[in-house]
Design an enzyme around this catalytic site. Structure first.
Site, short mmCIF file in Angstrom:
data_model
loop_
_atom_site.label_atom_id
_atom_site.label_comp_id
_atom_site.label_asym_id
_atom_site.label_seq_id
_atom_site.Cartn_x
_atom_site.Cartn_y
_atom_site.Cartn_z
N THR A 97 -6.78 -5.42 0.35
CA THR A 97 -8.05 -5.89 -0.21
C THR A 97 -9.18 -5.13 0.48
OG1 THR A 97 -7.14 -8.09 -0.58
CG2 THR A 97 -9.54 -7.89 -0.60
N LYS A 172 -10.62 -8.74 -7.91
CA LYS A 172 -10.25 -9.54 -6.72
C LYS A 172 -11.50 -10.14 -6.07
CE LYS A 172 -7.82 -10.57 -2.91
NZ LYS A 172 -6.76 -11.55 -2.86
N LYS A 247 -13.56 -12.51 5.24
CA LYS A 247 -13.54 -11.06 5.02
C LYS A 247 -13.78 -10.75 3.54
CE LYS A 247 -10.28 -7.55 4.02
NZ LYS A 247 -8.91 -7.17 3.74
P1 NAD Z 1 -1.58 -7.88 8.42
O1 NAD Z 1 -2.66 -7.61 9.41
O2 NAD Z 1 -0.56 -8.93 8.70
O3 NAD Z 1 -0.78 -6.51 8.11
C1 NAD Z 1 -1.39 -5.26 8.01
C2 NAD Z 1 -0.45 -4.26 8.68
O4 NAD Z 1 -0.94 -2.93 8.47
C3 NAD Z 1 -0.36 -4.46 10.21
O5 NAD Z 1 0.98 -4.71 10.57
C4 NAD Z 1 -0.86 -3.12 10.78
O6 NAD Z 1 -0.20 -2.72 11.95
C5 NAD Z 1 -0.57 -2.19 9.61
N1 NAD Z 1 -1.33 -0.92 9.64
C6 NAD Z 1 -2.66 -0.73 9.78
N2 NAD Z 1 -2.97 0.59 9.72
C7 NAD Z 1 -1.79 1.24 9.54
C8 NAD Z 1 -1.43 2.60 9.41
N3 NAD Z 1 -2.34 3.58 9.45
N4 NAD Z 1 -0.12 2.91 9.25
C9 NAD Z 1 0.83 1.94 9.21
N5 NAD Z 1 0.54 0.63 9.33
C10 NAD Z 1 -0.74 0.28 9.51
O7 NAD Z 1 -2.33 -8.19 7.04
P2 NAD Z 1 -1.73 -8.95 5.76
O8 NAD Z 1 -1.95 -10.42 5.89
O9 NAD Z 1 -0.38 -8.41 5.48
O10 NAD Z 1 -2.76 -8.45 4.64
C11 NAD Z 1 -2.76 -7.10 4.18
C12 NAD Z 1 -3.85 -6.96 3.13
O11 NAD Z 1 -3.59 -7.88 2.06
C13 NAD Z 1 -5.26 -7.29 3.64
O12 NAD Z 1 -6.17 -6.38 3.07
C14 NAD Z 1 -5.49 -8.71 3.16
O13 NAD Z 1 -6.87 -8.99 2.96
C15 NAD Z 1 -4.73 -8.71 1.85
N6 NAD Z 1 -4.24 -10.03 1.41
C16 NAD Z 1 -3.68 -10.88 2.32
C17 NAD Z 1 -3.24 -12.12 1.89
C18 NAD Z 1 -2.60 -13.08 2.86
O14 NAD Z 1 -2.44 -14.26 2.50
N7 NAD Z 1 -2.21 -12.64 4.06
C19 NAD Z 1 -3.36 -12.51 0.54
C20 NAD Z 1 -3.91 -11.60 -0.38
C21 NAD Z 1 -4.35 -10.35 0.08
#
Ligand code: NAD
Length: 298
Positions: A97, A172, A247
């Site tokens: 997102t 979104k 966020k």
């Molecule tokens: P998270 O922080 O658990 O996971 C993100 C991962 O990306 C981390 O493990 C981090 O180490 C990795 N990362 C960052 N930069 C990187 C790179 N250059 N190379 C490899 N890995 C890298 O976040 P999440 O909860 O999985 O959410 C991910 C996205 O989805 C966000 O943008 C969030 O807003 C969106 N989202 C989350 C939810 C939810 O309920 N968690 C729901 C809808 C959307």
């Protein structure tokens, strides 16, 4: 089809596993060792870097925290990032997102490097990611959408093509702004109802079946009891974290600014959630904002 899946956090780890279980050849990477090991236990090959995964891929899917992570990973420190590592015409799908402006910037970078781009943020939370029931909101050219559709089907149950690059993030952003507003509205209604002597159950029975019906009442009801599966019935955990909602509302406010849109309720929701986050409630489901209501009153 070989898929590089990058970003194996709360969402991405499950999404990569669902692709693998659907029969795709997945190679994955995350900066965090623990996330890599969890995905390896799911039987997915782990690469030494994101670039190494992209080098042999037809599709690169990213699921990172924010736009800055996507753009810096695409570019790399010296133009040696994912875009330069991937073979020509690779399909880059960003499911993170991020803001509409960042999504358009990312798509321009992808096109300039000779590849294809889609933004495909998701709704449905970690349970949707785990169960393969996410909704995908997709922006980008029709042929890219068609090529990616089977992958979305493997990770979700609903896929909407919203328009050109950036349109997925636009959808979104609008969706989550409305969600925040309806949740605050539901919290205010239950707070007022209690003060007027109504039971939560009685008010739920009315609002869940009348014109005020919405997801924030029927599914994510902000009070414990009427919906036993909701976060409110479990001390507001787990759920959709306040930190993520704050966020997403920040992204909505930046879209309001860049389009000159007033939207006073959207801005008020952003202020309320930022304050709730700053008070240390970032890990609670966002419906917990009902706890702030009634303070300083009566
Ligand atoms: P998270 O922080 O658990 O996971 C993100 C991962 O990306 C981390 O493990 C981090 O180490 C990795 N990362 C960052 N930069 C990187 C790179 N250059 N190379 C490899 N890995 C890298 O976040 P999440 O909860 O999985 O959410 C991910 C996205 O989805 C966000 O943008 C969030 O807003 C969106 N989202 C989350 C939810 C939810 O309920 N968690 C729901 C809808 C959307």
């Amino acid at each position: 089809m070989k898929i590089a899946f990058l970003g194996l956090g709360n969402m991405g780890g499950h999404m990569a596993r669902n692709l693998k279980e659907a029969g795709y050849d997945v190679v994955a990477y995350d900066l965090v060792d623990e996330a890599r090991r969890a995905t390896e236990r799911d039987g997915i090959e782990i690469s030494a870097s994101g670039e190494e995964a992209a080098a042999g891929a037809d599709v690169v899917i990213t699921m990172f925290p924010a736009g800055k992570h996507v753009i810096s990973a695409y570019r790399g420190e010296n133009n040696d990032g994912l875009l330069s590592a991937a073979p020509e015409n690779t399909l880059f799908i960003d499911c993170s997102t991020i803001s509409v402006d960042e999504a358009r910037e990312a798509a321009d970078l992808v096109h300039d490097a000779g590849h294809r781009a889609l933004d495909a943020p998701v709704s449905g939370g970690t349970a949707g990611a785990e169960n393969g029931t996410l909704t995908f909101m997709v922006g980008g050219p029709q042929e890219n959408f068609d090529a990616a559709h089977p992958l979305f089907d493997a990770m979700g149950k609903k896929v909407v093509h919203c328009g050109d690059n950036g349109a997925g993030q636009a959808a979104k952003c609008c969706n989550n702004m409305l969600l925040a507003i309806t949740t605050i509205g539901a919290c205010e209604a239950f707070t007022l109802g209690e003060r007027l002597g109504l039971t939560d159950q009685a008010l739920f029975d009315v609002m869940s079946t009348s014109a005020a019906q919405c997801w924030s009442v029927t599914t994510n009801c902000p009070v414990p009891g009427p919906v036993p599966t909701n976060p409110a019935s479990n001390e507001y955990k787990p759920g959709f974290a306040t930190a993520l909602m704050a966020k997403d509302l920040g992204l909505a406010v930046s879209a309001l600014e860049s389009t000159g849109t007033e939207a006073s309720f959207g801005r008020a929701a952003h202020e309320a959630y930022t304050k709730f986050l700053d008070e240390g409630h970032g890990d609670l489901d966002f419906s917990a904002i009902i706890r702030t209501m009634g303070e300083n009153q009566a």
